[in-house]
Design an enzyme around this catalytic site. Structure first.
Site, PDB file in Angstrom:
ATOM      1  N   ASP A  58      -4.086   3.954   2.735  1.00 15.91           N
ATOM      2  CA  ASP A  58      -5.522   3.671   2.912  1.00 15.91           C
ATOM      3  C   ASP A  58      -5.757   2.204   3.306  1.00 15.91           C
ATOM      4  OD1 ASP A  58      -5.072   2.346   0.568  1.00 15.91           O
ATOM      5  OD2 ASP A  58      -6.685   3.303  -0.569  1.00 15.91           O
ATOM      6  N   ASP A  96      -1.848  -1.204  -3.859  1.00 20.11           N
ATOM      7  CA  ASP A  96      -2.179  -0.451  -5.078  1.00 20.11           C
ATOM      8  C   ASP A  96      -1.058  -0.541  -6.104  1.00 20.11           C
ATOM      9  OD1 ASP A  96      -0.276   1.475  -4.062  1.00 20.11           O
ATOM     10  OD2 ASP A  96      -1.862   2.074  -2.670  1.00 20.11           O
ATOM     11  N   GLU A 142      -7.491 -20.740 -16.221  1.00 16.06           N
ATOM     12  CA  GLU A 142      -7.749 -21.426 -14.957  1.00 16.06           C
ATOM     13  C   GLU A 142      -8.644 -22.610 -15.284  1.00 16.06           C
ATOM     14  OE1 GLU A 142      -9.366 -20.522 -10.477  1.00 16.06           O
ATOM     15  OE2 GLU A 142     -10.453 -19.790 -12.198  1.00 16.06           O
ATOM     16  N   HIS A 168      -4.403 -17.285  -4.519  1.00 17.13           N
ATOM     17  CA  HIS A 168      -5.284 -16.502  -3.651  1.00 17.13           C
ATOM     18  C   HIS A 168      -6.570 -17.249  -3.272  1.00 17.13           C
ATOM     19  CE1 HIS A 168      -6.816 -16.167  -7.649  1.00 17.13           C
ATOM     20  NE2 HIS A 168      -7.952 -15.664  -7.187  1.00 17.13           N
ATOM     21  N   ASP A 169      -6.796 -18.426  -3.808  1.00 14.40           N
ATOM     22  CA  ASP A 169      -8.000 -19.200  -3.505  1.00 14.40           C
ATOM     23  C   ASP A 169      -7.750 -20.367  -2.555  1.00 14.40           C
ATOM     24  OD1 ASP A 169      -9.612 -17.698  -5.222  1.00 14.40           O
ATOM     25  OD2 ASP A 169      -9.206 -19.015  -6.928  1.00 14.40           O
ATOM     26  N   ASN A 222      -0.284   4.535  -0.245  1.00 14.71           N
ATOM     27  CA  ASN A 222      -0.871   5.808   0.209  1.00 14.71           C
ATOM     28  C   ASN A 222      -1.595   5.723   1.548  1.00 14.71           C
ATOM     29  OD1 ASN A 222      -3.054   4.343  -0.576  1.00 14.71           O
ATOM     30  ND2 ASN A 222      -3.950   5.909  -1.908  1.00 14.71           N
ATOM     31  N   ASP A 281      -5.511 -10.275 -15.305  1.00 12.82           N
ATOM     32  CA  ASP A 281      -6.499 -11.304 -15.030  1.00 12.82           C
ATOM     33  C   ASP A 281      -7.793 -10.901 -15.727  1.00 12.82           C
ATOM     34  OD1 ASP A 281      -7.935 -13.379 -13.678  1.00 12.82           O
ATOM     35  OD2 ASP A 281      -6.602 -13.160 -11.960  1.00 12.82           O
ATOM     36  N   ASP A 283       0.845  -1.199   0.000  1.00  9.38           N
ATOM     37  CA  ASP A 283       0.000   0.000   0.000  1.00  9.38           C
ATOM     38  C   ASP A 283       0.877   1.245   0.000  1.00  9.38           C
ATOM     39  OD1 ASP A 283      -1.919   1.937   0.381  1.00  9.38           O
ATOM     40  OD2 ASP A 283      -2.121   1.538   2.543  1.00  9.38           O
ATOM     41  N   ASP A 286      -9.874 -16.319 -16.072  1.00 11.12           N
ATOM     42  CA  ASP A 286     -10.609 -16.856 -14.937  1.00 11.12           C
ATOM     43  C   ASP A 286     -11.677 -17.854 -15.386  1.00 11.12           C
ATOM     44  OD1 ASP A 286     -11.071 -16.430 -11.985  1.00 11.12           O
ATOM     45  OD2 ASP A 286     -13.086 -15.945 -12.695  1.00 11.12           O
TER      46      ASP A 286
HETATM   47  O1  TEU Z   1     -11.758 -19.135  -9.012  1.00  8.22           O
HETATM   48  C1  TEU Z   1     -12.616 -20.117  -9.425  1.00  8.22           C
HETATM   49  C2  TEU Z   1     -12.356 -21.435  -8.838  1.00  8.22           C
HETATM   50  O2  TEU Z   1     -12.359 -22.343  -9.583  1.00  8.22           O
HETATM   51  C3  TEU Z   1     -12.111 -21.685  -7.426  1.00  8.22           C
HETATM   52  O3  TEU Z   1     -10.822 -21.818  -7.052  1.00  8.22           O
HETATM   53  C4  TEU Z   1     -13.002 -20.981  -6.475  1.00  8.22           C
HETATM   54  O4  TEU Z   1     -12.574 -19.721  -6.102  1.00  8.22           O
HETATM   55  C5  TEU Z   1     -13.054 -21.742  -5.229  1.00  8.22           C
HETATM   56  O5  TEU Z   1     -13.379 -23.034  -5.525  1.00  8.22           O
HETATM   57  C6  TEU Z   1     -14.109 -21.183  -4.344  1.00  8.22           C
HETATM   58  O6  TEU Z   1     -14.030 -21.935  -3.180  1.00  8.22           O
HETATM   59  C7  TEU Z   1     -11.710 -17.943  -9.693  1.00  8.22           C
HETATM   60  C8  TEU Z   1     -10.923 -16.931  -8.904  1.00  8.22           C
HETATM   61  O7  TEU Z   1      -9.597 -17.385  -8.786  1.00  8.22           O
HETATM   62  C9  TEU Z   1     -11.601 -16.710  -7.591  1.00  8.22           C
HETATM   63  O8  TEU Z   1     -10.858 -15.863  -6.750  1.00  8.22           O
HETATM   64  C10 TEU Z   1     -12.965 -16.125  -7.867  1.00  8.22           C
HETATM   65  O9  TEU Z   1     -13.685 -16.032  -6.674  1.00  8.22           O
HETATM   66  C11 TEU Z   1     -13.755 -16.987  -8.841  1.00  8.22           C
HETATM   67  O10 TEU Z   1     -12.997 -17.413  -9.962  1.00  8.22           O
HETATM   68  C12 TEU Z   1     -14.892 -16.197  -9.418  1.00  8.22           C
HETATM   69  O11 TEU Z   1     -14.408 -15.244 -10.305  1.00  8.22           O
HETATM   70 CA    CA Z   2      -3.542   2.160  -1.199  1.00 11.65          CA
END
Ligand code: TEU
Ligand code: CA
Length: 552
Positions: A25, A29, A250, A323-324, A23, A98, A21, A195
């Site tokens: 907040d 960013d 993905e 991130h998932d 700035n 993405d 971050d 995605d």
């Molecule tokens: O993820 C879709 C996906 O297949 C999963 O990993 C899903 O997030 C997970 O099973 C939920 O428990 C993508 C993105 O990476 C995810 O962050 C988004 O939430 C999702 O698509 C919808 O856009």
């Molecule tokens: Ca920021």
């Protein structure tokens, strides 16, 4: 097989909200990313992938896009984006974005129009039905069909109700997506991560699902629709073929047997996709929040099956976290006594399998899962909705908390730990999601100063991989498939041979005598002293290179 820049790339994923971050907040960013480009360059990655940065009301942190050609206010301006792109290119790296083509935000102009009336020109940008045609459930709890008061019909949303699914049957929708892609390519970006691409073609009769068989539902109903390959090939023809770019899909719901239809050299689709079976390996019959123990033998077989299915004809990503999913060291390694050892062992796995590795931010310093004490502390829409659902059904929310601590997506979304100053140096304000309290011990500054750190191990291995292309292009063979402690494989080509030995346990394990250790010398390892040749210590990982050149 053709050699290309993208096959040799290593991708680093940034979750912008949680990276840096600039700035105060409390939200990461674009300027914050610019400040850290030297750090990424030092690490030695080639491609930076940014999770969504487009305008969004952030119901699902940017995976709900309200304007695909504008930058999210919290992240900065288009001018800052241009600066970021130039700065990345200046260092000889590439930048990919993405793209979320399966759904938009309900606040997108298209959806706002679409819901106005049944004959609005945007009506068939989405899926509308007079009655829910089926029992489809959303990934984020409840029915996938939501009633809209304004036009008095139901719309489909496989994710949150603020993420209506776009109707790819409509050629106008496809053209909109192509225009968006051209817009960004003409700005000079180097590719897209796409995605949930397997969901863009739907079974239009919306067959009912068995809600207790979620895996089957995803593979047989939600993904792999009848026009999927056609849509992907059209996208290639209309857009991708015109640029030298990298695309990674993905690949949720895609099985190895179908992979080449999308990523085969002949298929003219995407460059690569990432597979899911190993990251969903511990889902119980109740799904993600019903975790069950997993076996190393099954884990290994997944990689072996994928490698066998795509071989040299197609490319896949190697992903151990993102991130998932929970942090890889907490999930596949051991995040206490052997945190450093096991994180380095996983680095070896990530960087020496065949495929394009994706390093998720913070894994290069061994960041771990976080333990929030209450469900209220979690920010993820998935958890919030589930919490409401469990309350409604009168289920034990303490049990849910336990499962979320293990499986929750916020484990990977706590802010990056830069140093030991307040808020881990991530922000001067209040972070949007609490920082993992282990930041005084685990942070980038500490890692940069310690030559034995996980960071330096990654850096060294990345450089080694780049210099030894056998680790990129070479064939793969799994050895000892039945072992529940050892992950052992060979990589080889006409130039060189490698043997990789990984001990996924605390026990000391004797390497079976049929592994031809005598032919190899250790070139990399996660212990500072080379040990007994045929014994692997706790979480020991070794990369070994043949003493003599290959003869077969
Ligand atoms: O993820 C879709 C996906 O297949 C999963 O990993 C899903 O997030 C997970 O099973 C939920 O428990 C993508 C993105 O990476 C995810 O962050 C988004 O939430 C999702 O698509 C919808 O856009
Ligand atoms: Ca920021």
């Amino acid at each position: 097989m053709q050699k290309t820049w993208w096959k040799e790339a290593v991708v680093y994923q940034i979750y912008p909200r949680s990276f840096n971050d600039s700035n105060g907040d409390g939200i990461g960013d674009l300027s914050g990313i610019i400040e850290k480009i030297d750090y990424l360059h030092l690490l030695g990655v080639d491609v930076i992938w940014l999770s969504p940065i487009f305008q969004s009301p952030n119901d699902d942190n940017g995976y709900d896009v309200s304007d695909y050609c504008a930058i999210m206010n919290e992240f900065g301006t288009m001018q800052q984006f241009d600066q970021l792109l130039a700065a990345v290119h200046q260092k000889g790296m590439k930048l990919i974005l993405d793209l979320v083509p399966n759904h938009s935000s309900d606040e997108h102009e298209w959806f706002q129009q679409s819901r106005q009336s049944k004959n609005n020109p945007y009506r068939d940008y989405y899926y509308w039905q007079a009655e829910p045609p089926s029992n489809w459930v959303s990934f984020f709890s409840g029915s996938a069909w939501e009633y809209d008061e304004l036009s008095q019909e139901y719309y489909l949303h496989l994710f949150s109700k603020k993420q209506p699914d776009l109707n790819w049957e409509n050629p106008k929708v496809r053209q909109e997506m192509y225009n968006i892609m051209h817009f960004w390519f003409q700005k000079g970006i180097d590719g897209f991560r796409i995605d949930v691409f397997p969901f863009i073609s739907k079974q239009l009769d919306f067959p009912n699902i068995d809600p207790n068989q979620f895996e089957k539902t995803v593979v047989e109903v939600y993904a792999n629709g009848p026009r999927l390959q056609e849509f992907v090939q059209e996208l290639n023809k209309e857009v991708l073929a015109k640029y030298d770019v990298l695309t990674m899909g993905e690949g949720i719901g895609i099985k190895p047997s179908r992979a080449l239809e999308f990523v085969g050299e002949e298929a003219k689709g995407l460059n690569m996709l990432y597979h899911f079976d190993h990251v969903t390996i511990n889902y119980g019959s109740g799904g993600k929040y019903d975790p069950v123990p997993w076996k190393l033998s099954s884990f290994k077989q997944i990689f072996a099956d994928w490698d066998a299915a795509v071989g040299e004809d197609g490319w896949i990503n190697i992903v151990l976290d993102n991130h998932d999913f929970p942090r890889m060291v907490s999930r596949f390694g051991e995040d206490k006594k052997y945190r450093k050892k096991s994180a380095k062992l996983l680095a070896i796995l990530l960087l020496t399998l065949r495929g394009i590795p994706c390093i998720y931010q913070g894994s290069e310093i061994g960041m771990t899962n976080v333990l929030f004490n209450t469900l209220e502390e979690y920010d993820d829409v998935e958890v919030k909705n589930l919490h409401q659902e469990w309350l409604k059904k009168g289920k034990d929310t303490q049990a849910l908390l336990k499962a979320v601590q293990i499986q929750g997506r916020d484990n990977a979304r706590t802010p990056f730990q830069w140093d030991a100053t307040p808020n881990a140096g991530f922000t001067k304000g209040k972070p949007w999601l609490p920082i993992n309290p282990n930041y005084p011990q685990i942070n980038a500054e500490e890692a940069l100063n310690d030559p034995e750190s996980i960071f330096h191990f990654y850096k060294d291995l990345l450089a080694y991989r780049k210099a030894n292309k056998t680790l990129i292009y070479g064939k793969f063979e799994l050895l000892l498939p039945a072992s529940e402690q050892l992950f052992v494989y060979r990589r080889w080509d006409a130039e060189q041979r490698y043997l990789v030995l990984l001990n996924f346990s605390e026990e000391e394990i004797t390497i079976p005598s049929d592994v031809p250790l005598e032919d190899y010398l250790q070139v990399k390892g996660n212990y500072d002293k080379v040990g007994t040749r045929d014994v692997l210590r706790s979480w020991e990982g070794r990369v070994m290179c043949a003493k003599r050149k290959i003869t077969h």
